[in-house]
Design a protein around this motif. Sequence first.
Motif, PDB file in Angstrom:
ATOM      1  N   HIS A 170       0.851  -1.190   0.000  1.00 55.58           N
ATOM      2  CA  HIS A 170       0.000   0.000   0.000  1.00 55.58           C
ATOM      3  C   HIS A 170       0.887   1.240   0.000  1.00 55.58           C
ATOM      4  CE1 HIS A 170      -3.261   2.739   0.736  1.00 55.58           C
ATOM      5  NE2 HIS A 170      -2.677   3.177   1.834  1.00 55.58           N
ATOM      6  N   ARG A 171       0.611   2.173  -0.900  1.00 56.83           N
ATOM      7  CA  ARG A 171       1.447   3.354  -1.062  1.00 56.83           C
ATOM      8  C   ARG A 171       0.629   4.634  -0.916  1.00 56.83           C
ATOM      9  NH1 ARG A 171       6.486   3.090  -3.448  1.00 56.83           N
ATOM     10  NH2 ARG A 171       7.240   0.968  -3.828  1.00 56.83           N
ATOM     11  N   ILE A 172       1.302   5.649  -0.406  1.00 58.88           N
ATOM     12  CA  ILE A 172       0.764   7.002  -0.366  1.00 58.88           C
ATOM     13  C   ILE A 172       1.680   7.850  -1.233  1.00 58.88           C
ATOM     14  CG2 ILE A 172       0.270   9.012   1.082  1.00 58.88           C
ATOM     15  CD1 ILE A 172      -0.311   7.030   3.372  1.00 58.88           C
ATOM     16  N   ASP A 173       1.111   8.474  -2.247  1.00 59.96           N
ATOM     17  CA  ASP A 173       1.883   9.259  -3.214  1.00 59.96           C
ATOM     18  C   ASP A 173       1.520  10.728  -3.094  1.00 59.96           C
ATOM     19  OD1 ASP A 173       2.407   6.689  -3.990  1.00 59.96           O
ATOM     20  OD2 ASP A 173       2.118   7.028  -6.132  1.00 59.96           O
ATOM     21  N   GLY A 174       2.493  11.590  -3.358  1.00 63.26           N
ATOM     22  CA  GLY A 174       2.189  13.008  -3.364  1.00 63.26           C
ATOM     23  C   GLY A 174       3.428  13.873  -3.337  1.00 63.26           C
ATOM     24  N   GLU A 175       3.185  15.160  -3.259  1.00 63.89           N
ATOM     25  CA  GLU A 175       4.256  16.160  -3.275  1.00 63.89           C
ATOM     26  C   GLU A 175       4.819  16.370  -1.871  1.00 63.89           C
ATOM     27  OE1 GLU A 175       4.878  20.900  -4.475  1.00 63.89           O
ATOM     28  OE2 GLU A 175       2.958  19.891  -4.821  1.00 63.89           O
ATOM     29  N   VAL A 176       6.116  16.600  -1.803  1.00 68.61           N
ATOM     30  CA  VAL A 176       6.760  16.910  -0.529  1.00 68.61           C
ATOM     31  C   VAL A 176       6.497  18.381  -0.196  1.00 68.61           C
ATOM     32  CG1 VAL A 176       8.930  17.032   0.743  1.00 68.61           C
ATOM     33  CG2 VAL A 176       8.527  15.164  -0.884  1.00 68.61           C
ATOM     34  N   LEU A 177       5.919  18.611   0.964  1.00 72.35           N
ATOM     35  CA  LEU A 177       5.517  19.952   1.381  1.00 72.35           C
ATOM     36  C   LEU A 177       6.436  20.460   2.484  1.00 72.35           C
ATOM     37  CD1 LEU A 177       1.697  19.169   1.675  1.00 72.35           C
ATOM     38  CD2 LEU A 177       2.895  20.120  -0.325  1.00 72.35           C
ATOM     39  N   HIS A 178       6.487  21.757   2.633  1.00 74.63           N
ATOM     40  CA  HIS A 178       7.232  22.341   3.746  1.00 74.63           C
ATOM     41  C   HIS A 178       6.479  22.093   5.047  1.00 74.63           C
ATOM     42  CE1 HIS A 178      10.469  24.539   1.676  1.00 74.63           C
ATOM     43  NE2 HIS A 178       9.602  24.664   0.685  1.00 74.63           N
ATOM     44  N   GLY A 179       7.207  21.676   6.074  1.00 72.23           N
ATOM     45  CA  GLY A 179       6.613  21.446   7.377  1.00 72.23           C
ATOM     46  C   GLY A 179       7.262  22.323   8.429  1.00 72.23           C
TER      47      GLY A 179
END
Length: 309
Positions: free
Chosen positions: A185-194
């Motif tokens: 199971h994968r979660i895909d997306g853009e790396v955001l500033h935290g």
Amino acid sequence: MRIHHDWRGLPIEARGASVAMGNFDGVHLGHRSVIDTARAAAQAPLGVITFEPHPREFLAPDAPPFRLMNAESRANRLARLGVDHLYELPFDAVLSGFAPQDFAREVLVEGLGIRHVTVGADFCFGRQRSGDAGTLTELGRELGFGVTIAPLIGDGEVQYSSTAIRKALAEGRCRDAERMLGHWHRIDGEVLHGDKRGRDLGFPTANMAVDRLHLPAFGIYAVLVDVLTGPERGSYRGVASLGVRPMFGAGRPNLEAHIFDFSGDLYGQHLSVALVEYLRPEAKFDSLQALTEQMGRDSARARDILQGN
């Protein structure tokens, strides 16, 4: 793989495919069976017809999130399966209002020009789900395209379904979910500033949003990370936190992945994070030192688990 966001105005090379049709949330082994059947059904490019947003999101916008995959993750998985054309049709008032015969004529025949369509035995379509696989077979005979109905499959005890996979993930059973999915199971997306707290603690993380997804059990995971874009493209191992970060009083869930032995800049790049094993629930610690020590133990355990992956 080419992605098309409408059935109208398609170029000639995007028409005439043998397609699998459905929502394909999770792209599990049952979905794989439908896609493989479509691949074998006709001498034609392989296409997948799906819908965005998911029909349940459009028809019940206030319902709790249930999707296993966002559109990006689903497209990435379908591309890995060798799909030539992804028809990500807009599910809106127009499409949801089509009677089954209108959908078959205007979308499948006049729009996509399909040669053959494969669906699962439980497939429903058209206004108020008034058409089923049998309806589609009759319309295919009438309108001149082939139809194959793929049987539902399972392991003898559990039918492969998005519902069963959601339950496994909610209980932290990553490997049970993997057996039904046929992939992690994968979660895909853009790396955001935290908040960059991980960097200050010696464990820099890539932060990703998990909005509109059915969330697995909150806690710490051993993960495999594919960097999909940018100069650091490649596959890595790591440890990730999924949840609300109770140590810092944050309330919105997100995914924070610490990639082992990595020093590049990933902001704005796209990642695919595979949940391999659930290590422990998230927790609030008495001090930052206690948190840091636990993160070190989590990382060591994840390294051991991921050896050979």
